[in-house]
Write a protein that holds these residues in place. Structure first.
Motif, PDB file in Angstrom:
ATOM      1  N   UNK A   9      45.288  81.676  28.930  1.00 31.66           N
ATOM      2  CA  UNK A   9      44.623  80.572  29.620  1.00 31.66           C
ATOM      3  C   UNK A   9      44.531  80.834  31.126  1.00 31.66           C
ATOM      4  N   UNK A  10      43.797  79.951  31.812  1.00 30.70           N
ATOM      5  CA  UNK A  10      43.769  79.871  33.267  1.00 30.70           C
ATOM      6  C   UNK A  10      44.371  78.522  33.642  1.00 30.70           C
ATOM      7  N   UNK A  11      45.216  78.490  34.681  1.00 32.43           N
ATOM      8  CA  UNK A  11      45.887  77.249  35.077  1.00 32.43           C
ATOM      9  C   UNK A  11      45.436  76.870  36.487  1.00 32.43           C
ATOM     10  N   UNK A  12      44.912  75.654  36.633  1.00 33.40           N
ATOM     11  CA  UNK A  12      44.428  75.148  37.920  1.00 33.40           C
ATOM     12  C   UNK A  12      45.240  73.935  38.339  1.00 33.40           C
ATOM     13  N   UNK A  13      45.386  73.756  39.654  1.00 31.93           N
ATOM     14  CA  UNK A  13      46.071  72.581  40.197  1.00 31.93           C
ATOM     15  C   UNK A  13      45.017  71.514  40.452  1.00 31.93           C
ATOM     16  N   UNK A  14      45.173  70.346  39.827  1.00 30.08           N
ATOM     17  CA  UNK A  14      44.163  69.285  39.916  1.00 30.08           C
ATOM     18  C   UNK A  14      43.878  68.844  41.341  1.00 30.08           C
ATOM     19  N   UNK A  15      44.906  68.484  42.094  1.00 28.60           N
ATOM     20  CA  UNK A  15      44.709  67.826  43.384  1.00 28.60           C
ATOM     21  C   UNK A  15      44.111  68.738  44.452  1.00 28.60           C
ATOM     22  N   UNK A  16      44.308  70.037  44.350  1.00 32.31           N
ATOM     23  CA  UNK A  16      43.801  70.925  45.398  1.00 32.31           C
ATOM     24  C   UNK A  16      42.619  71.769  44.949  1.00 32.31           C
ATOM     25  N   UNK A  17      42.196  71.625  43.705  1.00 33.45           N
ATOM     26  CA  UNK A  17      41.097  72.415  43.157  1.00 33.45           C
ATOM     27  C   UNK A  17      41.334  73.902  43.409  1.00 33.45           C
ATOM     28  N   UNK A  18      42.562  74.335  43.104  1.00 37.32           N
ATOM     29  CA  UNK A  18      42.975  75.710  43.343  1.00 37.32           C
ATOM     30  C   UNK A  18      43.521  76.311  42.048  1.00 37.32           C
ATOM     31  N   UNK A  19      43.275  77.588  41.824  1.00 36.14           N
ATOM     32  CA  UNK A  19      43.795  78.257  40.638  1.00 36.14           C
ATOM     33  C   UNK A  19      45.222  78.714  40.898  1.00 36.14           C
ATOM     34  N   UNK A  20      46.133  78.291  40.035  1.00 31.59           N
ATOM     35  CA  UNK A  20      47.537  78.678  40.131  1.00 31.59           C
ATOM     36  C   UNK A  20      47.748  80.048  39.479  1.00 31.59           C
ATOM     37  N   UNK A  21      47.184  80.242  38.283  1.00 30.94           N
ATOM     38  CA  UNK A  21      47.304  81.517  37.570  1.00 30.94           C
ATOM     39  C   UNK A  21      45.946  81.820  36.928  1.00 30.94           C
ATOM     40  N   UNK A  22      45.378  82.973  37.249  1.00 30.87           N
ATOM     41  CA  UNK A  22      44.079  83.346  36.684  1.00 30.87           C
ATOM     42  C   UNK A  22      44.200  83.794  35.225  1.00 30.87           C
ATOM     43  N   UNK A  23      45.229  84.562  34.916  1.00 29.36           N
ATOM     44  CA  UNK A  23      45.425  85.093  33.563  1.00 29.36           C
ATOM     45  C   UNK A  23      46.870  84.801  33.148  1.00 29.36           C
ATOM     46  N   UNK A  24      47.047  83.783  32.308  1.00 29.59           N
ATOM     47  CA  UNK A  24      48.386  83.349  31.921  1.00 29.59           C
ATOM     48  C   UNK A  24      48.526  83.295  30.408  1.00 29.59           C
ATOM     49  N   UNK A  25      49.760  83.444  29.964  1.00 27.97           N
ATOM     50  CA  UNK A  25      50.098  83.232  28.557  1.00 27.97           C
ATOM     51  C   UNK A  25      50.985  81.999  28.492  1.00 27.97           C
ATOM     52  N   UNK A  26      50.699  81.105  27.549  1.00 25.20           N
ATOM     53  CA  UNK A  26      51.503  79.892  27.394  1.00 25.20           C
ATOM     54  C   UNK A  26      52.839  80.268  26.751  1.00 25.20           C
ATOM     55  N   UNK A  27      53.945  79.950  27.447  1.00 23.48           N
ATOM     56  CA  UNK A  27      55.284  80.204  26.927  1.00 23.48           C
ATOM     57  C   UNK A  27      55.888  78.968  26.276  1.00 23.48           C
ATOM     58  N   UNK A  28      55.563  77.797  26.820  1.00 26.10           N
ATOM     59  CA  UNK A  28      56.165  76.548  26.337  1.00 26.10           C
ATOM     60  C   UNK A  28      55.184  75.423  26.604  1.00 26.10           C
ATOM     61  N   UNK A  29      55.049  74.522  25.649  1.00 25.19           N
ATOM     62  CA  UNK A  29      54.228  73.329  25.871  1.00 25.19           C
ATOM     63  C   UNK A  29      55.109  72.098  25.745  1.00 25.19           C
ATOM     64  N   UNK A  30      54.845  71.090  26.563  1.00 25.44           N
ATOM     65  CA  UNK A  30      55.693  69.897  26.583  1.00 25.44           C
ATOM     66  C   UNK A  30      55.783  69.219  25.216  1.00 25.44           C
ATOM     67  N   UNK A  31      56.968  68.720  24.924  1.00 23.12           N
ATOM     68  CA  UNK A  31      57.204  67.979  23.681  1.00 23.12           C
ATOM     69  C   UNK A  31      57.423  66.497  23.942  1.00 23.12           C
TER      70      UNK A  31
END
Length: 65
Positions: A9-31
């Protein structure tokens, strides 16, 4: 289509319209409320954990897959 552990996936920060990680693998999703997302930056190998407002983009697989 949902986001699952192991997805690329790609991860973006909502409030700043900035990309946090361009190429990421999901390690954990919230439960539960308050849990963090866990990602691995594929380029650097760094792990990033966040519960901030983020947008996660998962590209569609190519047709035929």
């Amino acid at each position: 289509m949902s986001i699952e552990i192991g997805d690329k996936v790609t991860v973006n920060i909502n409030s700043s319209q900035m990309t946090l990680i361009h190429h990421a693998e999901v390690l954990y999703k919230p439960c539960a409320t308050g849990d963090s997302w866990g990602f691995k930056d594929i380029s650097s190998g760094d792990e990033i954990w966040t519960c901030e407002g983020i947008t996660i983009h998962k590209p569609k697989p190519p047709k035929g897959e």
